[in-house]
Design a protein around this motif. Sequence first.
Motif, short mmCIF file in Angstrom:
data_model
loop_
_atom_site.label_atom_id
_atom_site.label_comp_id
_atom_site.label_asym_id
_atom_site.label_seq_id
_atom_site.Cartn_x
_atom_site.Cartn_y
_atom_site.Cartn_z
N ASN A 101 0.76 -0.67 -0.22
CA ASN A 101 0.03 0.13 0.20
C ASN A 101 1.24 1.24 0.32
OD1 ASN A 101 -2.63 0.70 -0.33
ND2 ASN A 101 -3.33 0.24 1.71
N PRO A 102 2.02 1.23 -0.71
CA PRO A 102 2.29 2.86 -0.75
C PRO A 102 2.14 3.88 -1.76
CG PRO A 102 3.19 0.83 -2.18
CD PRO A 102 2.64 0.39 -1.89
N SER A 103 2.40 4.94 -1.71
CA SER A 103 0.69 5.93 -1.22
C SER A 103 1.81 7.43 -1.40
CB SER A 103 -0.15 6.07 -0.23
OG SER A 103 -0.91 7.14 -0.59
N GLU A 104 0.79 8.44 -2.61
CA GLU A 104 1.52 9.66 -2.37
C GLU A 104 0.75 10.05 -0.67
OE1 GLU A 104 0.14 8.44 -4.59
OE2 GLU A 104 -1.30 9.59 -6.13
N PRO A 105 1.20 11.23 -0.54
CA PRO A 105 0.09 12.08 0.66
C PRO A 105 -1.72 11.95 0.24
CG PRO A 105 2.16 13.34 0.16
CD PRO A 105 2.09 12.47 -1.18
N ARG A 106 -1.77 12.59 0.72
CA ARG A 106 -4.10 12.21 1.10
C ARG A 106 -3.54 13.37 1.74
NH1 ARG A 106 -6.51 6.72 0.78
NH2 ARG A 106 -4.52 5.77 0.55
N PRO A 107 -5.24 14.00 1.34
CA PRO A 107 -5.87 15.07 2.17
C PRO A 107 -6.15 14.80 3.87
CG PRO A 107 -6.46 14.81 -0.15
CD PRO A 107 -5.45 14.07 0.19
N GLY A 108 -5.71 14.95 4.73
CA GLY A 108 -6.45 14.90 5.86
C GLY A 108 -6.12 13.36 6.41
N HIS A 109 -4.57 13.10 5.47
CA HIS A 109 -3.42 12.13 6.38
C HIS A 109 -2.26 12.42 7.01
CE1 HIS A 109 -6.36 9.44 3.92
NE2 HIS A 109 -6.00 8.95 4.77
N LEU A 110 -1.89 11.99 7.83
CA LEU A 110 -0.30 12.18 7.60
C LEU A 110 -0.10 11.32 7.16
CD1 LEU A 110 1.49 13.11 10.35
CD2 LEU A 110 1.68 10.64 11.16
N HIS A 111 1.31 12.63 6.99
CA HIS A 111 1.93 11.54 5.40
C HIS A 111 3.80 11.07 6.31
CE1 HIS A 111 3.64 9.57 1.92
NE2 HIS A 111 4.52 10.61 1.34
#
Length: 1022
Positions: free
Chosen positions: A506-516
């Motif tokens: 589950n790698p992911s770029e930063p998303r709104p509302g999420h800590l990165h």
Amino acid sequence: MTPLLSALSDICRKYPLKEKVLITPDYRLGREVLQALSRSGEPWVNFTLATASSLASEAAEKIITEKKLKRVSGPGIMAIVEDVFYGLADSGKLGYFEKHETNSGIINALTGVIMELRTKGISPSAIKGEYLTNADKARDIDLIFSEYEKRLDEKKLIDKAGLTLIALEGLKDLPSRQRRYIIFSRYYMSGLEREFIERLAGKDLEIISDGPVFGIKEPKGLWGKQTKGDFKDSSALAWVYDTRKASKAAAGGDLELFASRGSREEVKEVFRRMALRDISLDDAEIVYPDSGEYRREIMLYSEKLACPVTFSEGIPAMVTGPFRAVRCFLDWIKHDFWEIYLRHALASGDIKTDKNNDGRDLTSLGHLLKISGVGWSRPRYEKVLGKKEAEFLKKAEKPYSDEEADNHDGYLKMAADIGMLRQICTGLLALVPEPGDDGLVRLKDMCAGVSDFLRQYTVSRSSYDSDFVEEALKRSAAIGDLGVDRMTLSEAADKLLGTFFTVNVNPSEPRPGHLHVSHYKHGARSARGNIFFVGLDEMRFPGRRTEDPVLLDSERERISPALEVSSDGIRKNIYDMASALSGTRGSVTASFSMYDIREERNVFPSSLMLQLYRLKTSRPDADYEDLLGSIIKGEGSLGIERGEAPLDITEMWIKKLSRGGVLKDGTEAVKNIYPCIAEGLKAEEARESAEFTEYDGNLVVTGGELDPRESGGIVLSCSKLEKAAGCPFRYFISNVLCVDKPEETNKDVTSWLNAMQKGSLLHEVFETFTAEMREKGEGLSALDEKETAEKILVSKAEKYREEIPPSNDMVYLAELSVMRKDLDVFLLTNRKLRTSPVHEELEFGTGGKDPVKIFLPGGKHFFLRGIIDRLDKVSGHEYHVWDYKTGSAYKYERRQYLAGGEQFQHALYASAAETILKETGEDECPVVTKSGYILASEKASGSGKGAIFARDPSRKHIWQEALETLLGIISLGGFLKDPGNSCSFCDYAAMCGGKNEKERAALKKSSGHPAMELWRKLKDYE
Ligand code: SF4
């Protein structure tokens, strides 16, 4: 705006409508930067993302299609290298590298070197003998490298280097595109790849960098050169490695440093600081330097706080349930189907099966498997579980006692549970290919079985879990298609496990509302206002300088200056971190953990922490002492110590239960709410006292409920009585509380039978031998006897071998040879006795036979059960009773008679034998004149004490008196502990405390309880 975004913004303004290609090491990073650009307010259009490989594919597309080539990467490449390595090693062509049982390490290293050489455009012939420390190594690398390239050609495959070469060729036919190419300065490149990008982009290449770095050398492969202009608008952090030149005005900035007492505490503190400063999750990023620990801690803590988080690298596979399940499955296969691995999978709840449609929890089946006696080995699952299931069904259908009849439903349930377990095991075994006559399986079949396991048996509870399954299925298919055709089950399991270990889910770029959360190599690019750099200790950053295991630094330098040496890696690490720091705007917090909880040792801060401290305080001469003094005692102390608001439920309780940093005593409150804990504390207090209390084995007895001499009293065995005389507390746990230690079949690669199994086998051999001798009559020579005994031993051993498989033939043959020596001792002793048995294994109180009454002086009696190993007739009405012992001689001494009550057997069996002979009418006035022990083992005879220990059963007054004393202790309920040597072999040591209880037990012995007096008396019977 960060320097990176500012550079991008300039490009957007300069080329607003032109197609702009952002060349990024990975698409997620490109998306992250473009999102940040949008958030900064800069409008942009016509941006596309590309990697060096995607651009190469574009340029090479025509040739690839024409030549019908196929791409190969990652696990596929490794599988080819492995195939090549095995082929060359098996045909004896390798002189330096050797094939071992596990080769994943060397295959990994060789794959890395071949890929590196190819991408740098270095051919196999460039690996010359004189460049390397060993000419054989050069020859081997050349061979493996050439063979790898040959395989690619044969299979029409192209790896990354092959693709780039074709792309370079395809550039000439590529139509000119009006594009601007933009590349990250830290997208390190050299060799073919760099040549391709330079030729493709030409003058249209723009380089963007995170931030300038002063005071350190630029690493190999960096794009662009730092210019004077970069000094403008630089962050103070750009001078982290040149603190003397850092401008006073720029120094300090919004930089915080802290230390914690463990990585978990450190992560917690980051969350606390975010809460205290009211930082929204999507305005913060945590940057870590290690491979897994911090990601795991952040994931666990964010789950606890229900904070949504994105991980740029994903999370390590090992935190997912399906990984744990498939790991157990592969370990099970690898270790000859040792039940312990399957049991863990069942007990963890990480596997499901269509056999539990009724929603039954499978975790309890793990325990059932543990006590089933299956142990290990593929065929035993069906054999042992099938037999057990049939046994329970038979007990339910045809009970032999009232007890069995009462437990009818229990037996049916056990049969059903074992049946389900059997079906699950059968289903799992069906997924594993059977090795052929060569002991090998096809890797493709193994991969197919593991894929079925992933699909049918794993439980996906989150997107992380399903992501892992998806990736694992892909990798399994890739390995199966390209790997070595045949190998052992263990090798195949290792190969799959090795590749699953490296999965990140589950790698992911930063998303709104999420800590990165990101790694420092590509992190701190989200342009968020608060960046936390964690894990900055000397172990994690800048990392260890390790040489490549295949090509050493000195060899690399001789082969080509384009090849990297170990110091290049460290230089890159330092540069990457400095650049990431320099590229931040807003608040930066750096931290490390001072203690490694797993390794239980102190950890020191990295040199970077010191540089940051120097920069923050404008003291370029500050040392580690200054740093530690400041961050431990001063501003860097942890929030909870500063009395700040608790962050989670644990901290809330600690805060509520403490005053001025000292925990309040909540014992009374806990006792009031939890009566069981109150009872436990009461028991502990009683045990600590000098009194012999009910918590020490002093039972409150009414009437003769525990007295075996009362009518209806329990049937005793000699071993029970002797154990009670050894330690009454053990008798209490075993016979009064009826607590048994669960049986478990342990696998020991160095031995076959345990002491009890070996004893049973030898008893069977002795019994069969003496019975055969009786039939054959007297007069056989010693040689004939030896031959007969040998045949019996081998046939019995083979029977045992079927039931209890040894780990290998060598272990079996070694133990058989020891038993042959034991048998020699037995044959010699048997001839010395000059008597022959009239009965072997004479049972009473078991096997449907009545127990025997043992009479005591006062006229009372108790019931005894047992098995007399041999009853020899001497002459007329005279008999001898013998018991075989197959262990050591340490318990036996000639002058001893009762050994403090721990040797009653000779006396009781003599009495029992006389009763049986009389009651069966075999002899109306039998007299046993000798009763004792035959120590039929080489180990015992080697002690020099001899093999025959005969006792005189006519000393009735002594043994009966001693027996009365022991029964007195039992009937009083005075089950004292006697910790000593026997604790080492006692099943209850874990629950009783064993030898550690010595002092407390001695204290209790002076309590004046009547059982103590009886105990001292019993121990006087030598
Ligand atoms: S561990 Fe020692 S003291 Fe405890 S029950 Fe066993 S023999 Fe007795």
